[in-house]
Scaffold this motif. Structure first.
Motif, PDB file in Angstrom:
ATOM      1  N   GLY B 403       0.801  -1.230   0.000  1.00  7.45           N
ATOM      2  CA  GLY B 403       0.000   0.000   0.000  1.00  7.45           C
ATOM      3  C   GLY B 403       0.821   1.262   0.000  1.00  7.45           C
ATOM      4  O   GLY B 403       0.344   2.314  -0.397  1.00  7.45           O
ATOM      5  N   GLN B 404       2.064   1.187   0.466  1.00  9.07           N
ATOM      6  CA  GLN B 404       2.808   2.429   0.707  1.00  9.07           C
ATOM      7  C   GLN B 404       3.956   2.659  -0.266  1.00  9.07           C
ATOM      8  O   GLN B 404       4.686   3.626  -0.113  1.00  9.07           O
ATOM      9  CB  GLN B 404       3.370   2.396   2.125  1.00  9.07           C
ATOM     10  CG  GLN B 404       2.311   2.534   3.185  1.00  9.07           C
ATOM     11  CD  GLN B 404       2.676   1.731   4.410  1.00  9.07           C
ATOM     12  OE1 GLN B 404       2.721   0.510   4.374  1.00  9.07           O
ATOM     13  NE2 GLN B 404       2.967   2.412   5.489  1.00  9.07           N
ATOM     14  N   ILE B 405       4.134   1.765  -1.238  1.00 13.53           N
ATOM     15  CA  ILE B 405       5.388   1.832  -1.981  1.00 13.53           C
ATOM     16  C   ILE B 405       5.567   3.107  -2.785  1.00 13.53           C
ATOM     17  O   ILE B 405       6.672   3.465  -3.129  1.00 13.53           O
ATOM     18  CB  ILE B 405       5.595   0.612  -2.905  1.00 13.53           C
ATOM     19  CG1 ILE B 405       4.536   0.572  -3.999  1.00 13.53           C
ATOM     20  CG2 ILE B 405       5.612  -0.685  -2.127  1.00 13.53           C
ATOM     21  CD1 ILE B 405       4.969  -0.341  -5.125  1.00 13.53           C
ATOM     22  N   PHE B 406       4.447   3.827  -3.074  1.00 11.59           N
ATOM     23  CA  PHE B 406       4.611   5.061  -3.845  1.00 11.59           C
ATOM     24  C   PHE B 406       4.814   6.280  -2.951  1.00 11.59           C
ATOM     25  O   PHE B 406       4.871   7.403  -3.421  1.00 11.59           O
ATOM     26  CB  PHE B 406       3.412   5.296  -4.762  1.00 11.59           C
ATOM     27  CG  PHE B 406       3.358   4.337  -5.923  1.00 11.59           C
ATOM     28  CD1 PHE B 406       4.335   4.379  -6.902  1.00 11.59           C
ATOM     29  CD2 PHE B 406       2.342   3.403  -6.030  1.00 11.59           C
ATOM     30  CE1 PHE B 406       4.291   3.502  -7.980  1.00 11.59           C
ATOM     31  CE2 PHE B 406       2.295   2.528  -7.096  1.00 11.59           C
ATOM     32  CZ  PHE B 406       3.277   2.570  -8.070  1.00 11.59           C
ATOM     33  N   GLU B 407       4.892   6.048  -1.638  1.00 13.55           N
ATOM     34  CA  GLU B 407       5.099   7.190  -0.748  1.00 13.55           C
ATOM     35  C   GLU B 407       6.566   7.553  -0.687  1.00 13.55           C
ATOM     36  O   GLU B 407       7.423   6.697  -0.777  1.00 13.55           O
ATOM     37  CB  GLU B 407       4.590   6.858   0.654  1.00 13.55           C
ATOM     38  CG  GLU B 407       3.078   6.924   0.701  1.00 13.55           C
ATOM     39  CD  GLU B 407       2.520   6.437   2.006  1.00 13.55           C
ATOM     40  OE1 GLU B 407       3.272   6.429   2.996  1.00 13.55           O
ATOM     41  OE2 GLU B 407       1.345   6.051   2.020  1.00 13.55           O
ATOM     42  N   ARG B 408       6.823   8.877  -0.498  1.00 13.94           N
ATOM     43  CA  ARG B 408       8.221   9.274  -0.531  1.00 13.94           C
ATOM     44  C   ARG B 408       8.959   8.781   0.706  1.00 13.94           C
ATOM     45  O   ARG B 408       8.399   8.665   1.777  1.00 13.94           O
ATOM     46  CB  ARG B 408       8.364  10.779  -0.680  1.00 13.94           C
ATOM     47  CG  ARG B 408       7.864  11.605   0.465  1.00 13.94           C
ATOM     48  CD  ARG B 408       7.979  13.040   0.037  1.00 13.94           C
ATOM     49  NE  ARG B 408       7.418  13.938   1.021  1.00 13.94           N
ATOM     50  CZ  ARG B 408       6.130  14.086   1.266  1.00 13.94           C
ATOM     51  NH1 ARG B 408       5.269  13.342   0.605  1.00 13.94           N
ATOM     52  NH2 ARG B 408       5.710  14.943   2.153  1.00 13.94           N
ATOM     53  N   PHE B 409      10.189   8.459   0.525  1.00 18.25           N
ATOM     54  CA  PHE B 409      11.100   7.930   1.537  1.00 18.25           C
ATOM     55  C   PHE B 409      10.676   6.540   2.022  1.00 18.25           C
ATOM     56  O   PHE B 409      11.199   6.037   2.991  1.00 18.25           O
ATOM     57  CB  PHE B 409      11.232   8.850   2.766  1.00 18.25           C
ATOM     58  CG  PHE B 409      11.475  10.274   2.435  1.00 18.25           C
ATOM     59  CD1 PHE B 409      12.329  10.615   1.398  1.00 18.25           C
ATOM     60  CD2 PHE B 409      10.855  11.294   3.153  1.00 18.25           C
ATOM     61  CE1 PHE B 409      12.563  11.944   1.094  1.00 18.25           C
ATOM     62  CE2 PHE B 409      11.085  12.621   2.843  1.00 18.25           C
ATOM     63  CZ  PHE B 409      11.939  12.939   1.805  1.00 18.25           C
ATOM     64  N   TYR B 410       9.685   5.943   1.347  1.00 18.47           N
ATOM     65  CA  TYR B 410       9.278   4.622   1.805  1.00 18.47           C
ATOM     66  C   TYR B 410      10.118   3.567   1.111  1.00 18.47           C
ATOM     67  O   TYR B 410      10.253   3.562  -0.107  1.00 18.47           O
ATOM     68  CB  TYR B 410       7.800   4.365   1.513  1.00 18.47           C
ATOM     69  CG  TYR B 410       7.333   3.074   2.148  1.00 18.47           C
ATOM     70  CD1 TYR B 410       7.074   3.025   3.510  1.00 18.47           C
ATOM     71  CD2 TYR B 410       7.221   1.908   1.410  1.00 18.47           C
ATOM     72  CE1 TYR B 410       6.702   1.850   4.122  1.00 18.47           C
ATOM     73  CE2 TYR B 410       6.853   0.730   2.007  1.00 18.47           C
ATOM     74  CZ  TYR B 410       6.589   0.703   3.361  1.00 18.47           C
ATOM     75  OH  TYR B 410       6.223  -0.466   3.956  1.00 18.47           O
ATOM     76  N   ARG B 411      10.684   2.681   1.918  1.00 26.17           N
ATOM     77  CA  ARG B 411      11.478   1.612   1.320  1.00 26.17           C
ATOM     78  C   ARG B 411      10.824   0.301   1.685  1.00 26.17           C
ATOM     79  O   ARG B 411      10.812  -0.099   2.852  1.00 26.17           O
ATOM     80  CB  ARG B 411      12.924   1.698   1.805  1.00 26.17           C
ATOM     81  CG  ARG B 411      13.588   2.969   1.235  1.00 26.17           C
ATOM     82  CD  ARG B 411      15.014   3.112   1.655  1.00 26.17           C
ATOM     83  NE  ARG B 411      15.110   3.044   3.097  1.00 26.17           N
ATOM     84  CZ  ARG B 411      16.124   2.453   3.728  1.00 26.17           C
ATOM     85  NH1 ARG B 411      17.097   1.912   3.053  1.00 26.17           N
ATOM     86  NH2 ARG B 411      16.149   2.426   5.028  1.00 26.17           N
TER      87      ARG B 411
END
Lengths: 120, 469
Positions: B403-411
């Motif tokens: 769910g979060q992979i397109f968020e910035r700084f998310y690895r």
């Protein structure tokens, strides 16, 4: 001085090559591994090195996991020097109970001094 | 109960509280004319009673006719006033005796006339005079008693009204105190708590518990603050990770450059000559790497400031795909990049940005498939758009992190064995922003352990969106 064998565990191919080159020039025998797993295999295959230079952040098996398994399997038979780009390199070394540390970027003289200290 | 409902209730209570004294005032104002009427009638009665004194004087002078005439007139007046009082609802006990006495004296006078007075002897005449005197006296007495009783009763009524007003005043004060307590307990206190929490969150204290009880607006605000807190916590954590990763990523090429230059210092002659080509290509590569890191960081901050402008040009998508695949194949060690399909499509778009997207996707595919070397690239035209996909057979992405992979700084791979792979957590964030600004879409399918496929589409007859998304 008897020829000492050093195992360099580093995922960056350039840095691996350059470290090997620098140490070879000083008369050491250098074995390389691109991650912890390869390093463990290399120890199995080529025997225990006199010193291990260990990067922490590596794919497949990192420095933490490597040092854990190394201690379990080989009872910490060789000194470990941590090479890390982390801000707190001393902390990193203490985390895994390493014998010394080098903060990246390091001076080649620092590397040589450290290696000499560890081998004597 | 919502705050709106509470305020409405408070308003209603205040309305009634204000209405009560108002109603008393209006009530007494309405009563005033009646009371005035009664008082006037009573004073008129008393006046008539004083006239009776004159009548008594006449009787004493034996002028029976005059007395009779006066008496009947006064009696009529008294009768009228008593009827007035009865009409105005005064209780009969105040005037009953007076009316009876009045009737008696009247009867007495009606039975008397000049003719038969002359026939009365001295004794009879004296008896009549005495009777009239007595009755008149009675009547004056009764009148005065009536007056004082009425005054007392009016006074008592006044006192009662004062007590009522005081009681209502106390009630109003109680209502106001209750409302103050009620409003402050149910509205102001939760707001104070919430304000404290928000202040703490502002200081970076993300573990504070924000009260979310109460199904009113403040409860909803608490829920929203909680959500904001969670987002802030995640963003702060991501930013800290980003900074530490960025420092790490910058240090690696610097270490390579420094080691290379130091090694060269110790070289001369043939050795230096042999080392030079390697050194130059390494320096070049590491500088590119450093530049890419800096550009990424700048792009992220520009995107945050919404400053990115698209430089739209007309270009051939299939050429771009070929070019990128060729370049990436050179850099990757041992991965096999296969272009399965590459339709001939010309589009209007920002070529540099689209290249960045494609490079990011292929770069990710290489990084996250260390054990499987095959990567498939496809570019096909679908009616009004072109869809480009990059498929790998690598480690995939865990469901919980998708769910979060397109968020910035998310690895997505932080904390797994693959975390160490070079990543600042901005590639997919940037890619998504670039694609969205072109009016396109970016999506992915991924199964952990089997690999991932990333798709992005771009409209062909593009009306480039200059909006934020």
């Amino acid at each position: 001085m008897a020829t000492n064998r050093i195992l360099v565990v580093e995922d960056n191919p350039d840095l691996r090559m350059l470290t090997k080159l620098a140490l070879t020039k000083k008369g050491f025998v250098v074995t390389c591994a691109e991650n912890g797993q390869v390093a463990l295999e290399s120890i199995e295959k080529d025997g225990m090195p006199d010193l291990i230079l260990l990067d922490m952040k590596m794919p497949i098996m990192d420095g933490w996991e490597f040092s854990k398994q190394f201690k379990e399997k080989h009872d910490h038979a060789a000194p470990i020097v941590v090479m890390t780009a982390a801000q707190d390199s001393r902390g990193r070394a203490m985390e895994i109970g390493a014998d010394s540390f080098l903060g990246k970027p390091f001076e080649l003289d620092q590397l040589f001094d450290c290696v000499k200290n560890m081998l004597h | 109960m919502s705050i709106k409902a509470k305020l409405l209730l408070a308003n209603i209570l205040m309305f009634f509280a204000a209405l009560t004294p108002g109603w008393i005032l209006v009530g007494s104002y309405m009563e005033m004319p009646k009371n005035l009427g009664i008082t006037r009638s009573v004073y008129s009665l008393v006046h008539e009673l004083t006239l009776l004194n004159n009548a008594m004087v006449d009787i004493r002078h034996r002028d029976i006719e005059r007395a009779q005439k006066q008496w009947i007139g006064i009696s009529d007046e008294i009768k009228g006033y008593i009827e007035n009082l009865a009409d105005m609802g005064v209780h009969p006990r105040y005037y009953e005796t007076l009316r009876e006495t009045n009737r008696l004296i009247r009867r007495l006078f009606e039975g008397v006339n000049t003719a038969n007075i002359q026939t009365l002897d001295e004794t009879q005449r004296n008896f009549l005079i005495t009777q009239v005197n007595l009755k008149t006296h009675d009547m004056i007495m009764v009148g005065h008693i009536l007056l004082s009783i009425m005054q007392e009763d009016l006074q008592a009524a006044n006192d009662r009204a004062t007590q009522y007003v005081l009681a209502f005043f106390v009630l109003v004060v109680v209502i106001f105190i209750y409302m103050y307590w009620f409003l402050s307990y149910s509205i102001v206190n939760p707001l104070i708590d919430l304000e404290y929490c928000v202040r703490e969150i502002g200081k970076g204290e993300f573990d504070i518990k924000v009260p979310t009880s109460g199904n009113d607006e403040i409860g909803a605000l608490g829920v929203a603050v909680n959500k904001m807190k969670a987002n802030l916590k995640m963003l702060t954590k991501s930013k800290e990770e980003f900074l530490s990763t960025a420092a790490h990523e910058l240090k690696t090429p610097i270490t390579v450059l420094k080691t290379t230059s130091q090694l060269m210092e110790g070289m001369s002659g043939e050795e230096l000559k042999n080392f030079l080509p390697y050194a130059l290509s390494t320096i070049n590569k590491q500088c590119d790497q450093l530049n890419k890191l800096v550009v990424d960081v700048l792009e992220v901050s520009k995107l945050e400031l919404e400053k990115t402008e698209l430089r739209v040009v007309h270009f051939s998508m299939n050429h771009l795909v070929e070019e990128v695949v060729q370049n990436m194949a050179k850099i990757s060690e041992g991965h096999e990049l296969e272009v399965i399909r590459n339709d001939e499509v010309d589009i209007f778009a920002d070529r540099t940005r689209i290249e960045q997207v494609l490079v990011n996707l292929i770069d990710n595919a290489i990084k996250y498939s260390p054990n499987s070397k095959k990567i498939e690239i496809e570019s096909k035209q679908e009616s009004e758009k072109v869809v480009i996909s990059v498929k790998d057979y690598g480690i995939g992405i865990a469901k919980s992190r998708q769910g979060q992979i397109f968020e910035r700084f998310y690895r997505a791979h932080a904390g797994t064995a693959y975390e160490q792979v070079t990543s600042m957590g901005v590639g997919l964030f940037l890619s998504k922003q670039f694609v969205l600004r072109h009016g396109g879409e970016i999506k992915f399918n991924s199964v952990e352990g089997e690999g991932s496929t990333f798709f992005f589409s771009l409209p062909i007859k593009t009306e480039v969106s200059h909006g934020n998304e």
